[in-house]
Design a protein around this motif. Structure first.
Motif, PDB file in Angstrom:
ATOM      1  N   PRO A  69      -5.030  -1.785   4.565  1.00 41.07           N
ATOM      2  CA  PRO A  69      -3.677  -1.139   4.777  1.00 41.07           C
ATOM      3  C   PRO A  69      -2.897  -1.462   3.822  1.00 41.07           C
ATOM      4  O   PRO A  69      -2.756  -2.230   3.049  1.00 41.07           O
ATOM      5  CB  PRO A  69      -3.280  -2.180   6.046  1.00 41.07           C
ATOM      6  N   ASP A  70      -1.996  -0.164   3.849  1.00 35.08           N
ATOM      7  CA  ASP A  70      -1.148   0.077   2.875  1.00 35.08           C
ATOM      8  C   ASP A  70       0.323  -0.002   3.323  1.00 35.08           C
ATOM      9  O   ASP A  70       0.635  -0.368   4.564  1.00 35.08           O
ATOM     10  CB  ASP A  70      -1.003   1.336   2.182  1.00 35.08           C
ATOM     11  N   ILE A  71       1.399   0.093   2.579  1.00 37.03           N
ATOM     12  CA  ILE A  71       2.945  -0.225   3.032  1.00 37.03           C
ATOM     13  C   ILE A  71       3.094   0.762   4.299  1.00 37.03           C
ATOM     14  O   ILE A  71       3.946   0.449   5.143  1.00 37.03           O
ATOM     15  CB  ILE A  71       3.815   0.138   1.971  1.00 37.03           C
ATOM     16  N   ALA A  72       2.767   2.271   4.166  1.00 35.45           N
ATOM     17  CA  ALA A  72       3.027   2.858   5.262  1.00 35.45           C
ATOM     18  C   ALA A  72       2.502   2.436   6.603  1.00 35.45           C
ATOM     19  O   ALA A  72       3.170   2.680   7.511  1.00 35.45           O
ATOM     20  CB  ALA A  72       2.373   4.306   4.788  1.00 35.45           C
ATOM     21  N   ASN A  73       1.239   1.945   6.302  1.00 35.80           N
ATOM     22  CA  ASN A  73       0.596   1.336   7.674  1.00 35.80           C
ATOM     23  C   ASN A  73       1.221   0.049   8.236  1.00 35.80           C
ATOM     24  O   ASN A  73       1.707  -0.063   9.539  1.00 35.80           O
ATOM     25  CB  ASN A  73      -0.847   0.946   7.451  1.00 35.80           C
ATOM     26  N   LEU A  74       1.741  -0.780   7.263  1.00 37.00           N
ATOM     27  CA  LEU A  74       2.845  -1.686   7.651  1.00 37.00           C
ATOM     28  C   LEU A  74       4.255  -1.581   8.412  1.00 37.00           C
ATOM     29  O   LEU A  74       4.606  -2.099   9.348  1.00 37.00           O
ATOM     30  CB  LEU A  74       3.135  -2.784   6.300  1.00 37.00           C
ATOM     31  N   ASP A  75       4.641  -0.245   7.757  1.00 35.43           N
ATOM     32  CA  ASP A  75       5.908   0.279   8.291  1.00 35.43           C
ATOM     33  C   ASP A  75       5.717   0.560   9.887  1.00 35.43           C
ATOM     34  O   ASP A  75       6.678   0.355  10.464  1.00 35.43           O
ATOM     35  CB  ASP A  75       6.452   1.227   7.491  1.00 35.43           C
ATOM     36  N   LYS A  76       4.516   1.300  10.014  1.00 38.60           N
ATOM     37  CA  LYS A  76       4.172   1.827  11.368  1.00 38.60           C
ATOM     38  C   LYS A  76       4.021   0.485  12.409  1.00 38.60           C
ATOM     39  O   LYS A  76       4.797   0.437  13.417  1.00 38.60           O
ATOM     40  CB  LYS A  76       2.954   2.521  11.532  1.00 38.60           C
ATOM     41  N   VAL A  77       3.369  -0.535  11.979  1.00 41.93           N
ATOM     42  CA  VAL A  77       3.364  -1.672  12.460  1.00 41.93           C
ATOM     43  C   VAL A  77       4.699  -2.188  12.950  1.00 41.93           C
ATOM     44  O   VAL A  77       5.050  -2.831  14.156  1.00 41.93           O
ATOM     45  CB  VAL A  77       2.436  -2.783  11.915  1.00 41.93           C
TER      46      VAL A  77
END
Length: 377
Positions: A69-77
């Motif tokens: 997972p990247d930063i964009a995936n974390l932001d969605k979470v």
């Protein structure tokens, strides 16, 4: 290497439920604790079977976890967690889901950003939500640890966050959840679990208090991995691997990994090679490279894996390579689609991961790393 009287800090999830059929115990635990709003972080497949956890109340499921997972995936979470306003966060999946759950538990509702918590002990407490971890693969051991890794797409490097505040309140390790893992993935993740143990066992920070978990984890992989690859429904073999993975997680907090993981990371960040597959490919190369510095421990590792070897580097490499190859793992970079003209950039990336390379029992220069990639090509 440190000695028996060297100080060490050991951490564990506050409660560990282990064994076939234990997944449903999470629901009972959550109900007893009075948690009514629950946020589950998972990938699409595991989200489809979240009912096995028997969670009650208002359950929100985030099903978009991506590998590495990247930063964009974390932001969605984090956005989804904000909406859920949960009292309990659950990581349900492989290491990616569990790492995201750790970060959601400490960053959700916090004034801190990801950049502000990268590194050791930068998360400000107290944590305001409970955290549960339920692994569905036997590899990362993330359910037992206090680190989370997120890829920065700009630098293609792993951002590592470490904090005692990311320790799970409960880890539910149900080997039955791993029955559906395909043979190839079982092989790669099993070698990843073993690599955690081996890299901790041969580490400059290796400690007798951790060595017992490390060598037993390697022994469990040596005994059960091939069985689980042959028959994914072999409950005893799956349980052996789940325990090996958990023991690997125990090793990560106080000791951590070393050169093998440092060299494996660029394969994932640059070319999206699955973490387990990357570690399996690199494992025999770094184990053999380190042998002159940790000959006795290397022999113990290979005996745990079922091979008797001498101190000769070539014999160690051949035995470790053969162990991985007979499991059906792709053992060349070219076979994984990595272009040869990227080896220099990969060597630069790996050489920069000092938090792991500095643990390695033998110094790995940038030229050494480049040579290993060349040999693995």
């Amino acid at each position: 290497m440190v000695s028996l009287d060297s100080p060490i800090t050991i951490v564990r999830p506050h409660l560990i439920e282990f064994g076939v059929g234990t997944a449903s115990r999470l629901g009972k635990w959550a109900e007893d604790k009075g948690f009514k709003r629950i946020f589950v972080i998972s990938d699409a497949f595991n989200a489809s079977r979240v009912d096995v956890l028997e969670l009650k109340g208002d359950v929100t499921v985030f099903s978009e976890v991506t590998p590495e997972p990247d930063i964009a995936n974390l932001d969605k979470v984090l956005a989804a967690a904000e909406q859920a306003k949960a009292e309990l966060v659950v990581g349900f999946g492989g290491g990616s889901a569990m790492d995201l759950a750790k970060l959601a538990a400490v960053l959700g509702g916090s004034s801190q950003t990801l950049r502000e918590v990268v590194g050791p002990n930068k998360v400000k407490g107290p944590r305001t939500v409970a955290l549960a971890q339920v692994p569905t693969t036997s590899g990362t051991g993330s359910e037992a640890g206090i680190r989370a890794l997120i890829t920065d797409p700009e630098t293609q490097a792993k951002l590592a966050v470490e904090s005692i505040l990311m320790l799970a309140d409960i880890a539910v390790v149900d080997p039955a959840l791993t029955f559906t893992v395909p043979a190839r993935t079982t092989a790669a993740t099993g070698v990843d679990a073993m690599a955690h143990c081996v890299e901790a066992f041969t580490n400059r920070k290796a400690h007798p208090m951790i060595d017992i978990y490390a060598i037993e984890g390697a022994r469990l992989v040596g005994k059960y991995l091939a069985r689980a690859v042959r028959d994914g429904n072999d409950a005893q073999a799956r349980a052996g691997l789940s325990l090996a993975s958990l023991y690997g997680g125990f090793c990560l907090g106080p000791v951590n990994t070393a050169g093998g993981h440092a060299l494996a990371y660029p394969l994932g960040t640059r070319w999206h090679v699955a973490h387990g597959a990357a570690n399996a490919l690199i494992f025999p190369h770094v184990l053999a490279f380190n042998t002159p510095s940790v000959a006795e421990k290397t022999r113990a590792v290979m005996e745990a894996l079922g091979s008797s070897v001498s101190d000769d580097v070539a014999s160690v490499f051949e035995a470790a390579y053969g162990f991985c190859e007979t499991l059906g793992i792709e053992m060349t970079l070219s076979g994984l689609g990595v272009p040869k003209d990227d080896l220099d950039a990969m060597a630069d990336d790996a050489f920069a991961i000092r938090r792991l390379l500095d643990n390695n029992p033998r110094d790995l220069t940038r030229a050494d790393i480049r040579s290993i990639y060349e040999a693995a090509y």
